[in-house]
Enzyme design. Structure first.
Site, short mmCIF file in Angstrom:
data_model
loop_
_atom_site.label_atom_id
_atom_site.label_comp_id
_atom_site.label_asym_id
_atom_site.label_seq_id
_atom_site.Cartn_x
_atom_site.Cartn_y
_atom_site.Cartn_z
N ARG A 25 110.97 90.21 98.09
CA ARG A 25 110.56 90.42 96.70
C ARG A 25 110.98 89.27 95.77
NH1 ARG A 25 111.82 96.14 94.34
NH2 ARG A 25 110.36 95.25 92.84
N HIS A 69 118.37 103.22 94.28
CA HIS A 69 118.99 102.55 93.14
C HIS A 69 119.82 103.53 92.32
CE1 HIS A 69 115.49 99.47 93.22
NE2 HIS A 69 116.59 98.86 93.62
N GLU A 111 110.59 96.14 87.00
CA GLU A 111 111.95 96.35 86.50
C GLU A 111 113.00 95.61 87.32
OE1 GLU A 111 113.73 100.17 87.42
OE2 GLU A 111 114.49 100.25 85.39
N ASP A 112 112.75 95.52 88.63
CA ASP A 112 113.76 94.92 89.50
C ASP A 112 113.90 93.42 89.33
OD1 ASP A 112 114.56 97.33 90.69
OD2 ASP A 112 112.80 97.29 92.00
N LEU A 120 107.99 98.19 100.55
CA LEU A 120 109.22 98.72 101.13
C LEU A 120 109.32 100.19 100.76
CD1 LEU A 120 111.47 95.78 99.95
CD2 LEU A 120 110.65 96.17 102.27
N ASP A 156 105.36 94.81 96.49
CA ASP A 156 106.16 95.65 95.59
C ASP A 156 106.10 95.17 94.14
OD1 ASP A 156 107.67 97.61 97.34
OD2 ASP A 156 108.11 95.72 98.37
N VAL A 195 106.53 105.21 97.43
CA VAL A 195 107.19 103.96 97.82
C VAL A 195 108.35 103.67 96.86
CG1 VAL A 195 105.34 102.84 99.10
CG2 VAL A 195 105.30 102.77 96.61
N CYS A 229 110.68 101.88 86.79
CA CYS A 229 110.45 100.72 87.66
C CYS A 229 109.24 99.89 87.23
CB CYS A 229 110.19 101.18 89.10
SG CYS A 229 111.55 102.08 89.81
N ARG A 273 120.76 97.23 97.54
CA ARG A 273 120.05 96.11 96.94
C ARG A 273 120.90 95.26 96.00
NH1 ARG A 273 114.51 97.56 96.92
NH2 ARG A 273 114.04 98.26 99.03
#
Lengths: 284, 751
Positions: free
Chosen positions: A97, A172, A77-78, A28, A72, A267, A273, A144
């Site tokens: 994701r 973010h 981290e996400d 993404l 991704d 990206v 991240c 998000r």
């Protein structure tokens, strides 16, 4: 036990994940697709990043294998928010994701962390929207991350105040800010970044210092406080953001480590991240 | 969690044990205050212990016992869960009972604590120390709890270990009840200090395998948690109880909900929120998230009207105007409770001293004021404590004692024990108050009116005041159309030609219950500086989201236009005050946009008073001629009678002394004066003693070069039969004469 909430920036472990080839075409991105990612360059960058964490800083690095089905997945981290001995497995904003959480969950369990799941189907939260200052959380409400996701985070980390901050531009919350030390917020100088900072200061009972850098993306850096090394800061290189790098270079008390991030940034990958940092106390 | 609050029924078994002790303390040494003879106290105690259900009220009403007619038995649940019973005069004020309790538990640093009681709707109320107890607890038994009211932000600064111990006990209750949420890890750390404080070092011989299970540490305590607590307990070897308490407090004070008093509310769009009052200001929560925060320096004014609660916010960096934010509470009483708690927290944590200095001159502030010492005063006083550290027992650890104090308090629904946090949970967890209110809210008017009637005297007075104030507002509005130069009162008498629009309209949106306000003049001047159109000013940003938007919008003009070739960054560099020639990094403190508290803010009332005194002096110095002085008529109102004493149907007098002072500037009569006169200032202050309430209303107007100061005093005597009304009136009069020696005060009484 010296007390709760002590030792901001103390880490013993880092979880990272490899870069799948699918990142190049399928990850993404908010930037135009013409800007192509050089896969081998990106992988070299990432290796260097991991090397800094493991070899140079002495963290125990858990390397998860890349998954081609999850373009991704390098941006670990996400998928999880870890604070103290609790890990919140998130429900990422991008549906593609969500499966990243599976491997992450396993890795965190292996580290004996208390796992909290975000099961609510209305909740979304990306770790990139979570700024932990050592004293409280700020959660960016972005494309998000939604209110419900923030609520669940607040419930998982009950000791701390959790304030919400609208993220109007950028992907973010941490696309334009991060912690640069205990009580030190590094912030980009764009208008949306400054506005977000204003809201944060309004919401907080605590006093912070700020370090403003010219480039928003450069405001994403990694702070650690490590035994024998003291304050450590991983920040952007001068090739990438010359003006911002100059600002970092003026920090006298930090061990400064410039880390290249030219490819992943295409990206939307920033420095924070690519790892989940964990402080695992030696068992009593 | 549907555990009932720690009512006496639950405490009954304990009561028998603590009884002798309580009785011993129920007849304090200072018998000079008309405490009943020992035998009397004993007899009523005996009766009480014989039959638990006999309400002490009945004892008191029993005509046969002429002496107990004047005493009441109060029962106070202490922080360790024990019950303290004592006899107080029926007309005792809150402070008298409070002092007895503090003596009983040997507490000197008292300012952080207070007595609370549950009203008929099970809402927690603080017992006002300066008011009579019986007026506050009408129709309910005299059962109280001893609680922490102001949580010290830094407990290490308390002087005595015993104070910290009581604070610990309160916090353990808060944690177990779910009011103070914390993580698993925190529960274990805090629990281990609690164990160390109470049991001392871990002793494998004495401690059984599950010695920890006998104590309650968390809303949903698990075996896992207990094991972890035991594990940690072993690491505290050698730690004294006082040290353990301190460690406990050092950890607990960091919790985000430490010392936050939560109130259910709705924003102006009807969204359910929580308002949290704490030492630093007012916090706004939606579900568990903090969505806004107003520090005390940002708040210019707090007020309430009916079930609405308002705060007036200092304009931000880029805002031109103050904004008023309104919240809806469940009812009038909830709004008032919140308002009171705000006033008290603001006074305690922000002021150098409460508004007590003015007492001698004019009584300032609204009816309700914080009457205790502020934190600063309290600390100063604590520093004087010179007694040897008192020994006190910490052996509260009877089985699950803590769980008794489970307290279905506000916020439990939100911050409660539940692990599941489905939205429906949050919405359906309804406190008793809400249930009551929702039922009540439907048929509206009549019921509400009833309720108003049932409220204590203070509120009845308030209703009267509301009307007065509304009238006053109308007056003001009328005046506003006249265009007024508000600088008048500052300097010399004005020349009426020079007139500007008085922008005081924002005030009229709010009820005059403003302890936390600066003088009107100040605000007027401020708004004049910004020169806004009144229309804009009248538009209060009444929703949080609106405010939020304004935060986002603010500064939009600030950094936008690129001047010359400078980038935003270069400009920033150039303008930064911290810029240094050397290569130091640009770490700047994040300005909190909180102006340093000025003296005005620290004690607005005092400032107002000083200003008013200054003005009066100014008038004198300008050689104004006092041209007339008149005292107007006095009339009588009746007050609803004390329900405890239906026999006494005697109407209560409300004498109004209306003194009108008229000053004249020599030779300054100007024909073009507006006929209605210019309202220069208007202030209303109220003072209360045990049986009188004095409302002073001062208006200064300018009529044709004549400055007129009108002081109107309303004295409500609300006492019992014992009070000699004539004497009370005489006292009030002599006080008035003392205060205003330059005036001749006369009183016409109408019988």
């Amino acid at each position: 036990m010296a007390g709760l909430m002590a030792g901001f920036g103390h880490y013993t472990h880092a979880i990272v994940r490899g870069i799948p080839a699918s990142l190049v075409n399928e990850a993404l991105r908010t930037s135009p697709t013409e800007v192509e990612v050089d896969l081998s360059k990106a992988r070299r960058e990432h290796e260097a990043y991991v090397e800094v964490l493991g070899t140079r800083l002495g963290l125990e690095v858990v390397e998860l294998p890349a998954d081609e089905a999850l373009p991704d997945c390098v941006f670990v981290e996400d998928a999880a928010v870890v604070c103290g001995d609790t890990a919140l497995i998130t429900r990422t904003g991008a549906e593609s994701r969500r499966r990243e959480a599976e491997v992450m969950r396993g890795a965190l369990k292996d580290l004996n962390l208390n796992i909290v799941e975000m099961t609510d189907e209305n909740a979304t939260l990306d770790g990139g929207d979570v700024l932990f200052t050592g004293r409280e959380f700020f959660v960016g409400l972005s494309k998000r991350t939604n209110q419900r996701g923030a609520e669940i985070l607040a419930d998982a980390f009950k000791d701390y105040a959790v304030s919400t901050v609208p993220v109007l531009e950028g992907l973010h919350l941490k696309s334009f800010c991060s912690m640069g030390g205990p009580g030190l917020i590094v912030i980009g100088s764009s208008e949306p970044a400054q506005k977000a900072l204003k809201i944060m200061q309004q919401m907080s009972d605590h006093r912070y210092d700020k370090l403003t850098v010219p480039d928003d993306l450069a405001a994403n850096c990694i702070y650690m406080n490590l035994p024998n090394k003291g304050h450590v800061l991983l920040h952007c290189t001068s090739e990438e953001f010359p003006e911002s790098a100059k600002v970092f270079e003026k920090l006298k008390d930090h061990l400064l480590i410039p880390v290249s991030n030219m490819e992943k940034v295409k990206v939307d990958g920033a420095l924070t991240c690519c790892s989940v940092l964990i402080n695992k106390k030696a068992d009593i | 969690m549907t555990t009932e609050p720690g009512e006496p029924q639950e405490a009954q078994p304990k009561e028998a044990e603590s009884f002798p002790e309580a009785a011993a303390h129920s007849t304090p040494k200072q018998g000079g205050e008309g405490t009943p003879p020992r035998s009397q106290a004993k007899s009523s105690l005996t009766e009480d212990s014989g039959s638990h259900l006999s309400s002490s009220g009945r004892i008191a009403r029993s005509p046969a016992r002429t002496l107990s007619f004047r005493t009441m038995q109060a029962r106070v649940t202490l922080l360790d869960g024990s019950l303290f019973t004592c006899t107080v005069e029926k007309r005792a004020r809150g402070v008298q009972l409070f002092e007895k309790v503090c003596e009983h538990i040997n507490l000197l640093e008292r300012d952080y604590f207070s007595l609370s009681f549950r009203d008929a709707d099970n809402n927690k109320n603080w017992l006002d120390p300066v008011k009579e107890i019986k007026k506050q607890v009408r129709g309910i038994p005299w059962n109280f709890s001893f609680n922490v009211k102001f949580y010290p932000p830094d407990p290490a600064q308390l002087s005595e270990d015993i104070t910290r111990y009581f604070l610990c006990l309160q916090l353990r209750q808060d944690i177990v009840s779910g009011r103070l949420p914390c993580s698993f890890a925190t529960h274990t750390v805090l629990g281990s200090y609690t164990i160390q404080s109470e049991l001392g070092d871990y002793d494998p011989d004495e401690c059984g395998a599950d010695y920890v299970s006998e104590l309650c540490f968390a809303p949903n305590q698990t075996k896992e948690m207990e094991e972890k607590i035991m594990e940690l307990h072993r690491t505290h070897r050698g730690m004294t109880p006082a040290e353990a308490d301190l460690h406990f407090l050092e950890n607990v004070k960091k919790l985000s909900m430490y010392g936050v008093d939560l109130h259910h509310a709705r924003d102006s769009e009807g969204v359910a929120i929580m308002l949290g009052v704490c030492s630093s200001g007012l916090l706004v929560y939606r579900d568990r998230l903090r969505i806004n925060r107003f520090s005390w320096p940002k708040i210019l004014k707090i007020s309430y009207k009916r079930n609405n609660f308002y705060i007036k916010i200092r304009p931000g960096e880029f805002d031109q105007f103050e904004s008023i934010i309104g919240f809806k509470l469940l009812n009038h009483r909830a709004a008032k409770r919140l308002w009171k708690v705000c006033v008290e927290h603001h006074s305690f944590f922000r002021l150098l001293s409460p508004e007590e200095t003015p007492k001698k001159l004019l009584s300032l502030g609204s009816k309700f004021r914080y009457s205790g010492r502020t934190q600063i005063q309290s600390r100063r006083a604590s520093a004087q404590i010179s007694r040897p550290a008192p020994h006190f027992p910490r052996c509260i650890s009877k089985r699950n004692l803590l769980s008794r104090s489970l307290d279905g308090d506000m916020g439990t629904g939100l911050y409660g024990a539940s692990k599941a946090i489905a939205v429906s949970d949050l919405i359906t967890t309804v406190t008793p108050e809400r249930l009551m209110e929702e039922r009540r809210a439907e048929p509206v008017e009549e019921v509400l009116v009833m309720q108003e009637r049932m409220e204590d005297e203070e509120e009845v007075e308030e209703e009267e005041e509301d009307e007065e104030e509304e009238e006053e507002e109308e007056e003001r509005k009328g005046v506003e159309e006249e265009k007024i130069d508000t600088e008048v009162s500052q300097q010399s008498p004005p020349t009426p030609q020079k007139q500007e629009t008085k922008t005081e309209l924002t005030d009229t949106a709010v009820e005059g219950e403003l302890t936390n306000t600066e003088s009107d003049q100040d605000e007027d001047l401020k708004t004049q500086d910004t020169l806004g159109s009144p229309e804009e000013e009248q538009k209060p940003q009444s929703t949080i989201s609106a405010l939020r938007r304004s935060f986002l919008e603010e500064g939009a003009g600030g950094g936008g236009g690129g001047e010359g070739g400078l980038t935003e960054w270069e400009k920033r560099l150039a303008s930064s005050p911290l810029r240094r020639v050397d290569d130091s990094p640009m770490i700047e403190p994040l300005e909190l946009e909180e102006p340093k508290p000025t003296f005005d803010e620290m004690s607005p009332e005092l400032t107002a008073l000083l200003k008013s005194a200054r003005e009066q002096k100014t008038f004198r110095e300008h050689n104004l001629l006092k041209t007339s002085e008149k005292v107007e008529k006095v009339f009588l109102l009746t007050e609803p009678c004390d329900e405890d004493q239906p026999m006494v149907e005697q109407p209560q007098e409300v004498p109004v002394m209306r003194k009108t002072l008229t000053y004249e500037v020599p030779g300054s009569r100007v024909d073009s004066d507006p006929p209605a006169g210019l309202l220069l200032s208007s202030q209303t202050f109220t003072a209360e003693t045990s049986n009188t309430s004095t409302t002073t209303h001062i208006t200064k107007t300018l009529k044709g070069g004549i400055s007129e100061t009108r002081i109107e005093k309303r004295i409500v005597i609300s006492g019992d039969t014992e009070i000699d009304h004539d004497q009370a009136l005489a006292e009030a009069l002599s006080e008035a004469r003392r205060q205003h020696p330059e005036l001749s005060v006369t009183l016409k009484s109408q019988d």
